[in-house]
Each structure stands twice: as structure tokens, then as C-alpha cells.
Scaffold this active site. Structure first.
Site, short mmCIF file in Angstrom:
data_model
loop_
_atom_site.label_atom_id
_atom_site.label_comp_id
_atom_site.label_asym_id
_atom_site.label_seq_id
_atom_site.Cartn_x
_atom_site.Cartn_y
_atom_site.Cartn_z
N CYS A 97 0.84 -1.20 0.00
CA CYS A 97 0.00 0.00 0.00
C CYS A 97 0.88 1.25 0.00
O CYS A 97 1.89 1.32 0.70
CB CYS A 97 -0.90 -0.01 1.23
SG CYS A 97 -1.89 1.49 1.44
N CYS A 100 0.97 5.07 3.32
CA CYS A 100 1.95 5.52 4.32
C CYS A 100 3.35 5.40 3.75
O CYS A 100 3.62 4.51 2.94
CB CYS A 100 1.85 4.68 5.59
SG CYS A 100 0.31 4.88 6.51
N CYS A 179 -6.45 -1.40 7.76
CA CYS A 179 -5.71 -0.14 7.65
C CYS A 179 -5.61 0.46 9.04
O CYS A 179 -6.62 0.80 9.65
CB CYS A 179 -6.42 0.83 6.71
SG CYS A 179 -5.59 2.42 6.57
N PHE A 333 -9.09 32.38 4.00
CA PHE A 333 -9.28 30.97 3.62
C PHE A 333 -10.01 30.25 4.76
O PHE A 333 -9.56 29.23 5.27
CB PHE A 333 -7.94 30.28 3.34
CG PHE A 333 -7.10 30.94 2.29
CD1 PHE A 333 -7.24 30.62 0.94
CD2 PHE A 333 -6.14 31.89 2.63
CE1 PHE A 333 -6.46 31.23 -0.03
CE2 PHE A 333 -5.35 32.50 1.67
CZ PHE A 333 -5.51 32.17 0.34
N ASN A 338 -13.70 26.88 10.68
CA ASN A 338 -12.97 26.09 11.67
C ASN A 338 -12.22 26.97 12.67
O ASN A 338 -12.17 26.67 13.87
CB ASN A 338 -11.99 25.16 10.96
CG ASN A 338 -11.27 24.20 11.88
OD1 ASN A 338 -11.90 23.45 12.62
ND2 ASN A 338 -9.94 24.20 11.85
N ASN A 393 -11.96 35.86 -4.39
CA ASN A 393 -10.94 35.05 -5.04
C ASN A 393 -9.59 35.44 -4.44
O ASN A 393 -8.99 36.44 -4.84
CB ASN A 393 -10.94 35.26 -6.55
CG ASN A 393 -9.96 34.35 -7.25
OD1 ASN A 393 -9.06 33.77 -6.63
ND2 ASN A 393 -10.13 34.18 -8.55
N ASP A 414 -5.01 30.42 6.64
CA ASP A 414 -4.98 28.95 6.56
C ASP A 414 -5.27 28.52 5.12
O ASP A 414 -6.34 28.01 4.81
CB ASP A 414 -6.02 28.36 7.53
CG ASP A 414 -6.03 26.84 7.51
OD1 ASP A 414 -5.02 26.23 7.11
OD2 ASP A 414 -7.07 26.25 7.90
N CYS A 451 -0.22 23.73 5.07
CA CYS A 451 -0.14 22.30 4.76
C CYS A 451 0.94 22.03 3.72
O CYS A 451 1.01 20.94 3.16
CB CYS A 451 -1.49 21.78 4.27
SG CYS A 451 -2.13 22.61 2.80
#
Length: 496
Positions: A97, A100, A179, A333, A338, A393, A414, A451
């Protein structure tokens, strides 16, 4: 290719020791979790499965003038941080797989590697060095994944259905029966799901299952009121027969908390499948208990994969922002809110800005829900700060648009993997051209959640070199244990 040198081990032989021919001394890991070594002539060798400070042999399968790529064949000196992978589907074997990349490395060492990746990117790309390194945000190493996209393939030659992630460096679906990064009760469904799909009339035209989990128990009376909601979006390329619909409903009824959603065409076609009498699942939602916030969401809305880390991340970000009751804050964003809604428990006024009108509409619904819930709990207390959501935008931001949204004391940023380049460039332009401001003032503090360390580093370079800020803190967020994915958080302070 970027390297990340990891201080996870100490070599027990000097670096200048002559190795037998063909042996390689691994110095670091790259962003794909490949060991990085050098030939005696300096040529770089990337080795799947090798760890820093190991001495290894490798089978080379790609050779270019400046680098080679290979796969680990022998370990002559093993890292003390090498561990036995928990999942039988992880490894270098055929059909392994590809979900990971780091299960063979101790989880604390994974974090050290990611921290160095962040530092290296900030310096080499942005020429930025944080004043202080934040303690890494860590959480459960297993069973953390509450979102996943699982491919579905009917393999005629094998006479079976495969459901799971793709094999390593392949378009084929791995033959997964368990998994360990999925929630345990979802992992336990993998084999029964295969049997379900094999029994369906549409077995040849089912493409994928998108998984989304909430962290709240279903409403009272839903399967006894216990367990988390598990939503599965089934992408089907032809209409489903009544028999197939009945099979899906029966499978859901046999698995507490499971609800089916169907996607016959594009994202706008997604709808929830009605449920059997007696099987009523609750609202898909997650909680931010530190702020008393509930976040309902649809299974295809963007939410963080790891809810355990998300709770800590939101609290850490707001702690670093240190918002006062007199301050106005902008959340760029903002997604579903959140960070916006927790900010609304602390600030005087909050603006959430997002590119998609649909997400803005969903964030407004979440705001209304939380205002009503807080008023019901404490009618005499002001529920949340004045909060507004708008669509912009953000990849075409200009100084004029930026100043038009008004000044804010602090920002929360974010962005997706592409980063916030247009936003920080507009901020830099306003810093360098005061005549454009017209009374607008820059935020004194920015907390940037990323990220992608490369785009964070690029944007940090603009903030520090061109917009008048200093990077005071930065650290990693281990949102995806056992993968090479690096999430991070950084703080920027406006200089006098």
C-alpha cells in the site's frame, strides 16, 4: 530535490570510513521519505526504505546524470529509530500500500524529520529563520484518519473487489484487508465492504468511496445513541438498481452510525440515501470543545483529516494570536469556519473570507447554529462577536481589494497547498506604498497555518523581506503520522 537532514541517530562509524563497494551511507530523508546518500563521486542516490545514518545496499532502477533512484535491498548498519511497521500492507514488497511512507521510522523521529523539513524550507526558500521553534503538535499515531478517499476496483482475473489506497507508485489498488491509520471500526469494514460491492449489480461501475467521519455521537435513538457517524459517498457511474439500494441500506443498518451518500455525477449530484426504519443516523459534525463550538459538515466539505490534532491546532493558533475583546480579526481561507467561529468567542468582530460561495453559505449556517445554541445555554450573555463571511478570489488579491475589507488587528491565514502568495504580495505592496492605504493599517500579528512547507516558506519570505514582519515562532503539526506530509504553523509580528 529538497533534503531534510534528521538528527534522529548518531553514526557509530566516522563519515570518512571507506565502505565496501556498492554500500551507501544514508545522510537524510527527502520529502518523499526516501533515504538520501551519495556515491564517492558525489552523485546523489535516493533509496526507498532507507533511513538516516544507515549503511545500506540498494537496487538501482533509475539512473540520470545527476542522481539515481533505487530500493533498499540490504541493511548493513541499522538505525536505532527503525521499527517494525504495524500494518502488513506497508513495505517495499509487490502490491504494498502506498498510503503511508514512514511506518518503519519511530513516530518521534518522524516529527524530527518534519521539523527539519520546515526549518530547511524556511531558510533555503524564504531566507527566514524563526526566533523560536514551537513544540510540535502531536496526537494519536494510529486510528487518526477520519477522512479518506478509497478506490474501488473489480478485478476480474482475481474474481474479487479491491477497496483501498493505491499501491506504492502505481495506479493499481492495493489488496488491503486492514488499515491502521483509519479508525478501527472503519478498518474492520474493509473486508465486509468488499463482499458488499461484489454482491451488487453495479459492481463494474463503482469507482470510489469517499469516507468522512464525525466525532459526535448520533442523536438519541439512532442505533441506541452510541458511536460516531460514518458517512460513505459512493461514486457510481450508472444508476443503481433497487436491489443495490436495498443492499446498501441493509449494510448501513448492520453497521451502527453508517450512512450512505450517492454521487451519480459531479459534486453537485451528491445526496444522502434514505435509511431503513429504525436506522437513523445523526448529523455529521465535529466539535471544538475548548470554545463550545459545533461544526456540522457535508461529507465532501473540506475538514481536517485528523480531528484530534485539529482541536489542539485551533487552540494553539488562537493562543498564539492572543485575540482581545477589543480587536477585529480576519480569517483568510476560512472554509466552514474552523478558526472563524472560535475566534468569534474572543474578538470584538471577525471577518471570514473564502473563495467558494458554497463554503461561505455553509459557514453562515454554522454561525447561525452556534449563535442559537449559545443563546439557548446563556440567553443573557452575548453569544458570539459580530461575525461576517464573504466570498473573495484570494488567488487574485490586490492591494485595493485587501484594504477594501478593512483594517484588522490580527490575521489568521490557513490556505490550501498553493499558499497565500497573492494575499501577502498585496500586504507587501501596501507596506511599501503608503499612499495606497487611505487610512488602512496592517495587522500587528499574523498566525499562518500551512499544509505545504514550501509555499509557507515562499510567503514567509515576502512577509519578512518585503512586508515589514518578523517570524517569531514556527513549528510542525503532525496531522498525518506515518506519511511525509508536513503541516506547520508560524507567527509573524509587525516590526516598528
Amino acid at each position: 530535490m529538497s533534503e531534510a537532514i534528521s538528527p534522529i541517530d548518531t553514526p557509530n562509524t566516522p563519515d570518512d570510513t571507506v565502505l565496501p563497494e556498492g554500500w551507501l551511507r544514508v545522510k537524510s530523508l527527502d520529502l518523499e521519505a526516501q533515504g538520501v546518500a551519495h556515491r564517492p563521486d558525489g552523485k546523489v542516490v535516493f533509496i526507498d526504505g532507507a533511513l538516516p545514518f544507515e549503511v545500506v545496499s540498494a537496487q538501482i532502477h533509475r539512473s540520470k546524470s545527476s542522481f539515481e533512484k533505487g530500493t533498499l535491498t540490504d541493511i548493513h548498519r541499522e538505525s536505532s529509530q527503525r521499527v517494525r511497521p504495524a500494518c502488513p500492507h506497508f513495505g517495499l514488497h509487490e502490491g504494498a500500500c502506498g498510503g503511508c511512507k514512514m511506518q518503519h521510522l519511530h513516530v518521534s523521529a518522524q516529527v524530527a524529520v518534519k521539523q527539519r523539513v520546515l526549518e530547511d524550507n524556511l531558510w533555503h526558500i524564504g531566507k527566514v529563520k524563526p526566533d523560536n521553534l514551537l513544540r510540535p503538535i502531536e496526537g494519536p499515531a494510529w486510528g487518526y484518519r477520519y477522512r479518506a478517499r478509497l478506490s474501488v476496483r473489480h478485478v476480474r482475473k482475481k474474481g474479487q473487489v479491491l477497496i483501498g489506497f493505491h499501491e506504492r507508485k502505481s495506479r493499481y489498488v492495493a489488496d488491503m484487508k486492514e488499515c491502521h491509520v483509519l479508525a478501527p471500526h472503519v478498518s474492520a469494514m474493509l473486508v465486509p465492504l468488499r463482499r458488499l460491492i461484489e454482491s451488487m449489480d453495479a459492481v463494474e461501475t463503482l469507482a470510489q468511496i469517499e469516507l468522512a467521519m464525525g466525532d459526535m455521537a448520533p442523536t438519541a435513538g439512532a442505533n441506541g445513541g452510541a458511536g460516531e457517524v460514518v458517512a460513505m459517498v459512493l461514486r457510481h457511474l450508472e444508476p443503481l438498481s433497487e436491489g443495490d439500494l436495498a443492499r446498501l441500506r441493509a449494510f448501513a443498518a448492520a453497521n451502527p452510525g453508517l450512512q450512505w451518500w450517492l454521487q451519480p455525477k459531479g459534486p453537485d449530484s451528491i445526496h444522502r440515501l434514505d435509511e431503513l426504519p429504525g436506522h437513523t443516523t445523526g448529523q455529521l459534525a465535529y466539535q471544538l470543545p475548548d470554545f463550545g463550538i459545533t461544526m456540522p459538515f457535508r461529507p465532501t466539505d473540506f475538514t481536517q483529516v485528523n480531528p484530534h490534532i485539529n482541536r489542539v491546532l485551533v487552540s494553539r493558533a488562537l493562543g498564539l494570536l492572543a485575540v482581545q475583546k477589543t480587536e477585529r480579526v480576519i480569517d483568510w481561507f476560512c472554509g466552514l469556519g474552523n478558526f472563524t467561529l472560535p475566534l468569534a468567542t474572543q474578538a470584538r468582530e471577525v471577518l471570514g473570507v473564502e473563495g467558494a460561495e458554497a463554503l461561505v453559505a455553509r459557514s453562515r449556517e454554522n454561525l447561525k447554529l452556534n449563535v442559537e445554541q449559545k443563546k439557548a445555554l446563556a440567553p443573557a450573555v452575548s453569544a458570539l462577536a459580530a461575525t461576517k463571511f464573504v466570498a473573495r478570489n484570494l488567488f487574485e488579491m490586490t492591494p485595493e481589494l485587501l484594504s477594501g475589507d478593512g483594517a484588522a488587528d490580527k490575521w489568521l491565514v490557513d490556505p490550501p497547498r498553493e499558499g497565500a502568495f497573492a494575499l501577502v504580495q498585496a500586504l507587501a505592496a501596501l507596506h511599501q506604498q503608503p499612499e495606497l492605504r487611505k487610512g488602512w493599517t496592517p495587522p500587528r500579528r499574523i498566525v499562518y497555518v500551512s499544509c505545504n512547507p514550501a509555499t509557507l516558506a515562499r510567503d514567509a519570505g515576502v512577509l519578512v523581506q518585503e512586508a515589514g514582519y518578523r517570524c517569531t515562532k514556527a513549528g510542525v503539526v503532525n496531522m498525518f503520522p506515518h506519511t511525509a506530509h508536513v503541516e506547520s504553523i508560524a507567527v509573524f509580528e509587525l516590526q516598528d
